[in-house]
Scaffold this active site. Structure first.
Site, PDB file in Angstrom:
ATOM      1  N   GLY A 129       4.998  -0.620   2.894  1.00 40.44           N
ATOM      2  CA  GLY A 129       4.294  -1.762   3.482  1.00 40.44           C
ATOM      3  C   GLY A 129       2.886  -1.384   3.898  1.00 40.44           C
ATOM      4  CD  GLU A 246       1.535   4.623  -4.499  1.00 41.16           C
ATOM      5  OE1 GLU A 246       1.024   4.614  -3.360  1.00 41.16           O
ATOM      6  OE2 GLU A 246       1.972   3.602  -5.048  1.00 41.16           O
TER       7      GLU A 246
HETATM    8  C1  LIG Z   1       2.927  -4.304  -9.364  1.00 39.99           C
HETATM    9  C2  LIG Z   1       2.313  -3.936  -8.051  1.00 39.99           C
HETATM   10  C3  LIG Z   1       3.098  -3.270  -7.115  1.00 39.99           C
HETATM   11  C4  LIG Z   1       2.562  -2.953  -5.865  1.00 39.99           C
HETATM   12  N1  LIG Z   1       3.385  -2.376  -4.935  1.00 39.99           N
HETATM   13  C5  LIG Z   1       2.912  -2.167  -3.681  1.00 39.99           C
HETATM   14  C6  LIG Z   1       3.805  -1.708  -2.660  1.00 39.99           C
HETATM   15  O1  LIG Z   1       4.989  -1.465  -2.902  1.00 39.99           O
HETATM   16  N2  LIG Z   1       3.319  -1.559  -1.407  1.00 39.99           N
HETATM   17  C7  LIG Z   1       1.999  -1.801  -1.084  1.00 39.99           C
HETATM   18  O2  LIG Z   1       1.618  -1.614   0.061  1.00 39.99           O
HETATM   19  N3  LIG Z   1       1.135  -2.258  -2.033  1.00 39.99           N
HETATM   20  C8  LIG Z   1       1.568  -2.448  -3.317  1.00 39.99           C
HETATM   21  N4  LIG Z   1       0.702  -2.933  -4.288  1.00 39.99           N
HETATM   22  C9  LIG Z   1      -0.658  -3.297  -3.891  1.00 39.99           C
HETATM   23  C10 LIG Z   1      -1.766  -2.438  -4.492  1.00 39.99           C
HETATM   24  O3  LIG Z   1      -1.856  -1.204  -3.835  1.00 39.99           O
HETATM   25  C11 LIG Z   1      -3.057  -3.262  -4.389  1.00 39.99           C
HETATM   26  O4  LIG Z   1      -2.917  -4.369  -5.253  1.00 39.99           O
HETATM   27  C12 LIG Z   1      -4.280  -2.473  -4.793  1.00 39.99           C
HETATM   28  O5  LIG Z   1      -4.579  -1.484  -3.836  1.00 39.99           O
HETATM   29  C13 LIG Z   1      -5.518  -3.397  -4.961  1.00 39.99           C
HETATM   30  O6  LIG Z   1      -5.705  -4.187  -3.850  1.00 39.99           O
HETATM   31  P1  LIG Z   1      -5.842  -5.782  -3.972  1.00 39.99           P
HETATM   32  O7  LIG Z   1      -4.719  -6.300  -4.785  1.00 39.99           O
HETATM   33  O8  LIG Z   1      -6.037  -6.324  -2.602  1.00 39.99           O
HETATM   34  O9  LIG Z   1      -7.167  -6.014  -4.823  1.00 39.99           O
HETATM   35  P2  LIG Z   1      -8.644  -6.014  -4.279  1.00 39.99           P
HETATM   36  O10 LIG Z   1      -8.834  -4.863  -3.353  1.00 39.99           O
HETATM   37  O11 LIG Z   1      -8.999  -7.366  -3.780  1.00 39.99           O
HETATM   38  O12 LIG Z   1      -9.450  -5.713  -5.604  1.00 39.99           O
HETATM   39  C14 LIG Z   1      -9.768  -6.739  -6.561  1.00 39.99           C
HETATM   40  C15 LIG Z   1     -10.692  -6.121  -7.610  1.00 39.99           C
HETATM   41  O13 LIG Z   1     -11.914  -5.697  -7.011  1.00 39.99           O
HETATM   42  C16 LIG Z   1     -12.142  -4.314  -7.280  1.00 39.99           C
HETATM   43  N5  LIG Z   1     -12.709  -3.673  -6.085  1.00 39.99           N
HETATM   44  C17 LIG Z   1     -12.283  -3.798  -4.800  1.00 39.99           C
HETATM   45  N6  LIG Z   1     -13.040  -3.030  -3.991  1.00 39.99           N
HETATM   46  C18 LIG Z   1     -13.944  -2.387  -4.780  1.00 39.99           C
HETATM   47  C19 LIG Z   1     -14.980  -1.455  -4.537  1.00 39.99           C
HETATM   48  N7  LIG Z   1     -15.235  -1.006  -3.312  1.00 39.99           N
HETATM   49  N8  LIG Z   1     -15.719  -1.016  -5.591  1.00 39.99           N
HETATM   50  C20 LIG Z   1     -15.464  -1.458  -6.847  1.00 39.99           C
HETATM   51  N9  LIG Z   1     -14.482  -2.356  -7.147  1.00 39.99           N
HETATM   52  C21 LIG Z   1     -13.740  -2.812  -6.129  1.00 39.99           C
HETATM   53  C22 LIG Z   1     -10.772  -3.733  -7.584  1.00 39.99           C
HETATM   54  O14 LIG Z   1     -10.889  -2.587  -8.402  1.00 39.99           O
HETATM   55  C23 LIG Z   1     -10.105  -4.893  -8.291  1.00 39.99           C
HETATM   56  O15 LIG Z   1     -10.468  -4.889  -9.643  1.00 39.99           O
HETATM   57  C24 LIG Z   1       1.195  -3.259  -5.557  1.00 39.99           C
HETATM   58  C25 LIG Z   1       0.404  -3.882  -6.507  1.00 39.99           C
HETATM   59  C26 LIG Z   1       0.939  -4.235  -7.747  1.00 39.99           C
HETATM   60  C27 LIG Z   1       0.050  -4.940  -8.736  1.00 39.99           C
END
Ligand SMILES: Cc1cc2nc3c(=O)[nH]c(=O)nc-3n(C[C@H](O)[C@H](O)[C@H](O)COP(=O)(O)OP(=O)(O)OC[C@H]3O[C@@H](n4cnc5c(N)ncnc54)[C@H](O)[C@@H]3O)c2cc1C
Length: 401
Positions: A129, A246
């Protein structure tokens, strides 16, 4: 690292091979070969841990004092190679690579005694989480709060993309315990029983059509304060430690090796323009390139697992492995679909998910699950930290840019 097999290593390989032959149930191997990691589900993932536990092999990378088998790097490599060759299920990453090492490294003796044995015996499943609706890449901005009230923390907020939370028993959460200090310094690492009143889940169906993800809501969830790992405010550094593991685990080497073999088998069996796809020069060139990249990455992962000294920061190295491993997962999935041609339109149903021994109607067994796997592989370059963010980590920590 010396990769020459000694007579002892060769004997060890025979021991592992014999154990797997005698103990890995055929239906477990069949379903592991067909379903992706999360689609494989709690019971099937943990079933293999339980079997390995009878032999003391259920946590291959853990130190001996915490229940690991005390293997050398070469023995671990041999074990993993034999497992993937036999189609053994991928072991529970959140248990073994994520929360387990945090607990045995930073937990109290009581936490170690309570939480490590069920991980080793395959009797518990943990969910992660960390991410929130507005805190993914920018994890330090997370808003879920935990406020001390007597002997309990009262937790409020929402987490998202919580993989497998619906079949997990416990979750490890990053929560904000101090609003007054710099964002990172106010974060703590809390272990929460997912059956605690006030914790609810909203299912999220992903692009593969399956349910492995959740939004988790925490509404006045009371958590005993002894479930905090370390001191308040240490959560960010534990989170970084865990994410490094991870990202190394996310290289998914063994899974990609198994899937690449499958791509080769499919290409031998499927026909294109009157000859097997494998004989198509363009296809076989792509296959060879992916195989070479995979082998190179495998050696890099082994060097990290062997704690070989690198001139680069270890967090940056983990990010490199994560980028290469997740891209390779996608390339392997693409090869499978390319080999399948129009059969990629077949998508498995819930019934087949529950009964992985059922073959798709009128088609070879290998068709089942391929399109779903290709789709969920798109997420490999997002979870555990997106590609763009990993590249920023590398440029900062390895090259000081
Ligand atoms: C299948 C799946 C399983 C997952 N399982 C878990 C889980 O079990 N537990 C958990 O806690 N999380 C989990 N996640 C979450 C995952 O860690 C996040 O989706 C990931 O860290 C990206 O964050 P976000 O989705 O908020 O995207 P955002 O942070 O909003 O990013 C959107 C886009 O903007 C880009 N971006 C953002 N910031 C920057 C920057 N500073 N510079 C350049 N580009 C940037 C990103 O690369 C991306 O392309 C999971 C995600 C998926 C898809």
């Amino acid at each position: 690292m010396d990769l020459t097999l000694s007579p002892d290593d060769e004997a060890f390989r025979q021991e592992v091979r014999a154990f797997i032959r005698d103990n890995l149930p055929r239906e477990l191997a069949r379903s592991a070969a067909r379903l992706g990691y999360l689609a494989h589900g709690r019971e099937r993932i943990l079933a293999w841990t339980k079997i390995l536990h009878t032999k003391g092999w259920s946590a291959p990378h853990w130190p001996k004092e915490y229940g690991g088998p005390g293997w050398t790097d070469m023995q671990r490599h041999i074990f993993e190679e034999e497992c993937w060759k036999a189609d053994a299920p991928v072991m529970c990453i959140s248990n073994l690579s994520l929360v387990g090492p945090v607990i045995y490294t930073y937990g109290t003796p009581e936490q170690k005694a309570k939480f490590l044995p069920p991980i080793l015996s395959g009797d518990v499943y943990w969910a992660q989480g960390f991410s929130e609706p507005n805190a993914g890449s920018d994890l330090a901005s997370l808003k879920t709060t935990a406020v001390l009230d007597g002997d309990h923390y009262v937790v409020n907020g929402s987490k998202i993309w919580t993989s497998g939370a619906h079949f997990s028993d416990w979750g490890f959460f990053l929560v904000r315990t101090n609003m007054e200090v710099k964002a990172q310094a106010g974060i703590s690492f809390l272990l929460i029983d997912l059956k605690t009143p006030g914790l609810t889940l909203r299912p999220i169906v992903s692009i593969d059509g399956l349910y492995h993800l959740n939004q988790t809501f925490l509404d006045n969830v009371r958590v005993p304060k002894e479930n905090l790992v370390g001191e308040p405010g240490q959560g960010w550094s534990f989170g970084k430690f865990l994410l490094e593991n991870e990202r190394t685990a996310s290289a998914f080497i063994n899974q990609s090796k198994r899937e690449l073999e499958k791509a080769r088998d499919i290409a031998k069996a499927e026909m294109k323009n009157g000859r097997p796809v494998i004989e198509d020069p363009e296809f076989s060139r792509k296959l060879a390139r992916v195989q070479i990249e995979l082998q190179a990455l495998e050696f890099s992962v082994m060097r990290v697992l062997a704690n070989e000294k690198s001139q680069y920061n270890s967090i940056a190295v983990a990010s490199v492995l994560k980028i290469c491993g997740s891209e390779l997962q996608q390339k392997v999935a693409e090869l499978q679909l390319e080999a399948l041609g129009p059969k990629t339109l077949y998508h498995f149903t819930e019934h087949e998910l529950e009964n992985p021994d059922t073959d798709p109607p009128g088609m070879a067994a290998y068709v089942a699950g391929r399109t779903a796997e290709y789709m969920i592989a798109r997420a490999a370059t997002i979870y555990g930290g997106s590609q763009q963010v990993q590249k920023t980590v590398i440029s900062k920590l390895a090259f000081g840019l």
